[in-house]
Design a protein around this motif. Structure first.
Motif, short mmCIF file in Angstrom:
data_model
loop_
_atom_site.label_atom_id
_atom_site.label_comp_id
_atom_site.label_asym_id
_atom_site.label_seq_id
_atom_site.Cartn_x
_atom_site.Cartn_y
_atom_site.Cartn_z
N ILE B 163 5.18 10.36 -1.11
CA ILE B 163 4.18 10.45 -2.16
C ILE B 163 3.58 11.63 -2.23
N VAL B 164 3.52 12.61 -3.27
CA VAL B 164 3.00 14.00 -3.26
C VAL B 164 1.61 13.60 -4.02
N GLY B 165 0.61 13.30 -3.49
CA GLY B 165 -0.73 13.41 -4.42
C GLY B 165 -1.17 11.91 -4.14
N SER B 166 -2.42 11.76 -3.85
CA SER B 166 -3.04 10.55 -3.72
C SER B 166 -3.97 10.06 -4.71
N GLY B 167 -3.76 10.46 -5.91
CA GLY B 167 -4.42 9.99 -7.20
C GLY B 167 -3.99 8.66 -7.63
N PRO B 168 -4.57 7.91 -8.65
CA PRO B 168 -3.87 6.67 -9.24
C PRO B 168 -2.53 6.34 -9.02
N ALA B 173 2.13 3.99 -6.56
CA ALA B 173 3.49 3.74 -6.09
C ALA B 173 3.50 3.56 -4.54
N ALA B 174 2.68 3.86 -3.97
CA ALA B 174 2.59 3.81 -2.61
C ALA B 174 2.48 2.36 -2.21
N GLU B 183 9.13 2.72 4.29
CA GLU B 183 7.96 3.82 5.25
C GLU B 183 7.65 4.63 4.13
N VAL B 184 6.08 4.62 3.93
CA VAL B 184 5.50 5.49 2.72
C VAL B 184 4.50 6.34 3.46
N HIS B 185 4.69 7.84 3.31
CA HIS B 185 3.67 8.65 3.48
C HIS B 185 3.41 9.27 2.41
N VAL B 186 2.00 9.55 2.26
CA VAL B 186 1.28 10.16 1.03
C VAL B 186 0.62 11.63 1.35
N GLY B 468 0.20 2.80 -14.29
CA GLY B 468 1.56 2.46 -14.75
C GLY B 468 2.87 3.17 -14.54
N ALA B 469 2.76 4.45 -14.66
CA ALA B 469 3.63 5.16 -14.11
C ALA B 469 4.14 5.09 -12.81
N GLY B 470 3.00 5.32 -12.06
CA GLY B 470 3.35 4.92 -10.77
C GLY B 470 4.22 3.56 -10.24
N ARG B 471 3.89 2.55 -10.89
CA ARG B 471 4.17 1.11 -10.84
C ARG B 471 5.86 1.17 -11.38
#
Lengths: 296, 486
Positions: B163-168, B173-174, B183-186, B468-471
């Motif tokens: 995941i690129v970017g740790s905003g909303p 998404a994470a 496995e999720v890496h932000v 919403g986009a992340g979801r």
């Protein structure tokens, strides 16, 4: 956390650090820089990358003690760590075969110019390097520059080493001697870069300067590092740090870099005060008096 | 994505519906304006359990709740509100968490009037249900009582997502992907996790501690975070896929480069972008200088104006007041009705003493002769015909120019696309304006295995729209990882 593997003063107040940063080491290209934050309460400042070793995963940075953050950094030793280091940032230098390239480094700017000089040489250019400092001790990386240049010219302001004068004197001589120059790269204090730009503008020699304005995030998000380029705002962190010297408004750069001068001075005084306190381990009531003094 | 479910459980609300619609909305307790406008502590103080129960009783439990339908992440509002009525606050939190991994944040910063509360049928009879306040109450309760040891981790799928970017959008998404067993890496460019939540939104609206706690919960769920990585510079998207062997990448790098108006004098000292000003305050704690090292221009007693009418503009000007500004102005070129900011922020700002100068825009910033801002030359506007945004276009009134003495001006007029990833990822299609092209429902980009969402796709929007986009991205990333089909 980024571990310091080696730390050594290479001139009075100027220290070279070798830092473990494998991701940055792998990607760094000439002309790019890093942003560091020393500790939890620290500010973010951009710093020069001298070189990196992708095999060992290390990055060399060269730091001159100027304000609180750089003094704090330069008090660190091998085994210590820097809390944050991010990069490599900015666009890499444009490296191609130009012909004859004059690389100019003023003071600690020489460290930033070094990787570009080296890459220019590898690209088949004739590299003439001009470096200078206020005095003998502040002429940096002369032997390193000799390895990657066809000619190295050295000046000191006070004449304590090599030729007395400014790096621009050497550039003028080259121009006056009729030396064909295809590109000039100048990295150093703003007055030096401005003087180079003024000199080459008349001669219509393509000139690139590497700017170091106030910066926070380094990714284009904040716009704090904006420089006025032909009347338009550009961001040094994403559009630079290298710019066409003839298009840069140096007066605005000087003005913007002075924006926090009072606060920077205050930070530095507090820091020196605290450092002195630590050293002297003054009696309790004297400490209170000092603290009150600091508050004013 | 979850769909609204028909309630199977009978409500324990003893009050008949026709009585519920007469019940007044419970007010959010707030710090007094004259106290809070001098400090950065939170303005809204939160419902007590009693207030929350009272408010929850107002829900009329629609058969087809439009609140859920209008929520970009589809929170099951009716169900969590019923659980509050039952006094099962942890149950309510778990119900929200099915659709929203950042409830303590959305409960504070979401423009509810544009989504759930705007759709609430109680609006027809009076004031909507306080859904945001209830969400915040439940989330804060959960944070106090959360037991990380009770987290049940999904069985690992063996798939890796970057995941690129740790905003909303990235956090959402994470959170969704880790619950599927991936496995999720932000990766985060700055030194703190949270993106715009930490650099953009001030402490008085969203305390940093809240973000840290929400992120800690995500860590406990198994999400890994790496700060100080500028994807595109420190590592490229292709390197993540080819060398670091991520099976999918989500790009949620957020708002881009701050825009300036292109008027004379914008380079003067004292003229800030809202991003820079807010980053200094929020991320770098400049308001705590010299305890923190990042400096800030001295605002005390000075005239400060923000240019713009969105949430960012309000955050900036309310922060200026807290730095001691003598007069704090909002310069907005349309009228108050067109201001895009949340209603609650406008109300709070006015209570705190912010002066609105609507239907006005700067033409030029004037120099004090030493490179510092002295004043703005402004022009008055009137509203003409609606423009492409559907809002009435501001039209300059000839001869209405005036000078507004200012020491600081903060530009909060939006952002343009950050080019770092687009220019370092071959084959990644972009829009005319330079944003990343992504499908509206799957968030797929032109590159296989690469998804994108949030402001880097849409341009500047809100926290909840990015979530919403992340979801949506998490859902289609999961499908891609399971099926292997693009």
């Amino acid at each position: 956390m980024f571990k310091i593997l080696h730390a050594q003063f290479i001139a009075p107040g100027i220290k070279r650090f070798v830092i473990e940063a494998p991701r940055i080491a792998r990607k760094q290209r000439p002309g790019q820089f890093v942003i560091i934050r020393v500790n939890e309460k620290g500010e973010r400042i951009p710093l020069t990358i001298e070189k990196s070793d992708p095999e060992k995963g290390t990055v060399n940075i060269v730091v001159q003690s100027l304000g609180k953050t750089t003094h704090m950094l330069n008090s660190l030793e091998a085994g210590d760590s820097i809390l944050d280091m991010v990069g490599p940032l900015g666009k890499p230098s444009e490296i191609e075969k130009f012909g004859t390239v004059v690389v100019m480094g003023g003071g600690v700017g020489t460290a930033m110019a070094y990787p570009t000089a080296s890459a220019m040489k590898r690209a088949g250019n004739r590299v003439i390097t001009i470096i200078g400092g206020r005095n003998k001790d502040l002429v940096l990386l002369e032997s390193e520059m000799r390895e990657v240049s066809d000619t190295v010219l050295v000046t000191t302001d006070d004449g304590s080493y090599a030729d007395k004068g400014l790096v621009t004197d050497k550039l003028r001589q080259l121009i006056e001697n009729g030396t064909r120059i295809d590109l000039v790269l100048a990295v150093g204090p703003i007055p030096m870069m401005r003087a180079v730009a003024d000199m080459t503008r008349k001669e219509r020699i393509k000139t690139v300067v590497s700017l170091n304005p106030i910066m926070i995030d380094g990714t284009g998000m904040c716009g704090g590092c904006r420089v006025l380029v032909e009347g338009k705002s550009e961001f040094a962190c994403v559009d630079g740090p290298e710019f066409d010297a003839h298009r840069v408004d140096f007066a605005v750069l000087v003005q913007r870099n002075a924006m926090y001068r009072d606060a920077e001075k205050r930070s530095m005084e507090n820091y020196q005060h605290e450092a002195a306190e630590k050293k002297s381990a003054a009696p309790a009531d004297a400490e209170v008096a000092c603290a009150l003094e600091g508050k004013k | 994505m979850s769909t609204p479910t028909t309630p199977t459980k009978k409500s324990n609300n003893p009050i008949p519906n026709k009585e519920r619609i007469k019940m007044p909305r419970q007010h959010m307790p707030e710090a007094p304006p004259e106290v809070r406008n001098k400090q950065f502590t939170e303005v809204n103080l939160g419902y007590s359990a009693e207030l929350a129960r009272q408010e929850a009783l107002r829900c009329i439990e629609c058969a087809k709740p439009s609140c859920t339908k209008d929520c970009p992440v589809g929170v099951k509002v009716k169900e969590f509100v019923q659980l509050i009525v039952d006094g099962d606050f942890m149950g309510a939190a778990a119900k929200i968490r099915e659709d929203n991994v950042l409830p303590a944040i959305t409960g504070r910063v979401c423009p509810q009037e544009d989504h759930c509360e705007g759709a609430c049928l109680l609006c027809n009879k009076g004031e909507s249900l306080g859904i945001g306040y209830l969400e915040r109450f439940v989330a804060d309760y959960e944070q106090k009582h959360f037991d990380v040891t009770k987290i049940v981790k999904a069985s690992p799928t063996g798939k890796k997502v970057a995941i690129v970017g740790s905003g909303p959008s990235g956090l959402t998404a994470a959170g969704d992907l880790v619950q599927k067993g991936h496995e999720v890496h932000v990766f985060e460019a700055l030194h703190e996790i949270g993106g715009v939540l930490v650099y953009g939104i001030p402490e008085f609206r969203l305390p940093k501690q809240i973000i840290r706690e929400q992120v800690d919960i995500m860590r406990a769920m198994g999400v890994e975070f790496e700060t100080d990585v500028v994807v595109g510079r420190t590592v490229t998207i292709d390197e993540l896929l080819d060398e670091e062997k991520y099976d999918a990448v989500f790009i949620g790098t957020g708002a881009g480069l701050p825009q300036f108006m292109g008027i004379p004098g914008e380079h003067l000292n004292g003229v800030y972008s809202a991003n820079e000003f807010l980053t200094r305050i929020n991320l770098m704690h400049a308001y705590e200088f010299p305890n923190y090292d990042e400096p800030m221009v001295d605002f005390r007693g000075k005239n400060v104006a923000v240019i713009g009418g969105g949430n960012t503009a309000l955050d900036a000007i309310r922060s200026s007041l807290r730095l001691g500004a003598g007069n704090a102005f909002i310069l907005y070129r349309r009228s108050e009705a067109e201001m895009p900011a949340r209603l609650e922020e406008i109300k709070h700002a006015k209570e705190e003493g912010i002066q609105l100068q609507v239907l006005a825009a700067p033409l030029e910033f004037l120099d004090d002769g030493k490179g510092w801002l002295r004043a703005a030359r402004c022009q008055k506007m009137e509203l003409g015909e609606p423009d492409s945004s559907g809002r009435r276009r501001p039209v300059p009134i000839p001869g209405s120019e005036y000078e507004l003495p200012l020491a600081v001006a903060i530009m909060a007029i939006g952002t343009t696309a950050n080019p770092i990833i687009q220019t370092t990822t071959p084959g990644l299609a972009t829009t005319k304006k330079g944003y990343i092209q992504a499908d509206d429902t799957t968030q797929k980009t032109s590159r296989r295995g690469v998804f994108a969402g949030g402001d880097i796709v849409t341009g500047g929007a809100t926290v909840i729209l990015a979530m919403g986009a992340g979801r949506r991205a998490a859902k289609s990333i999961h499908e891609f990882l399971v099926s292997g089909e693009w």
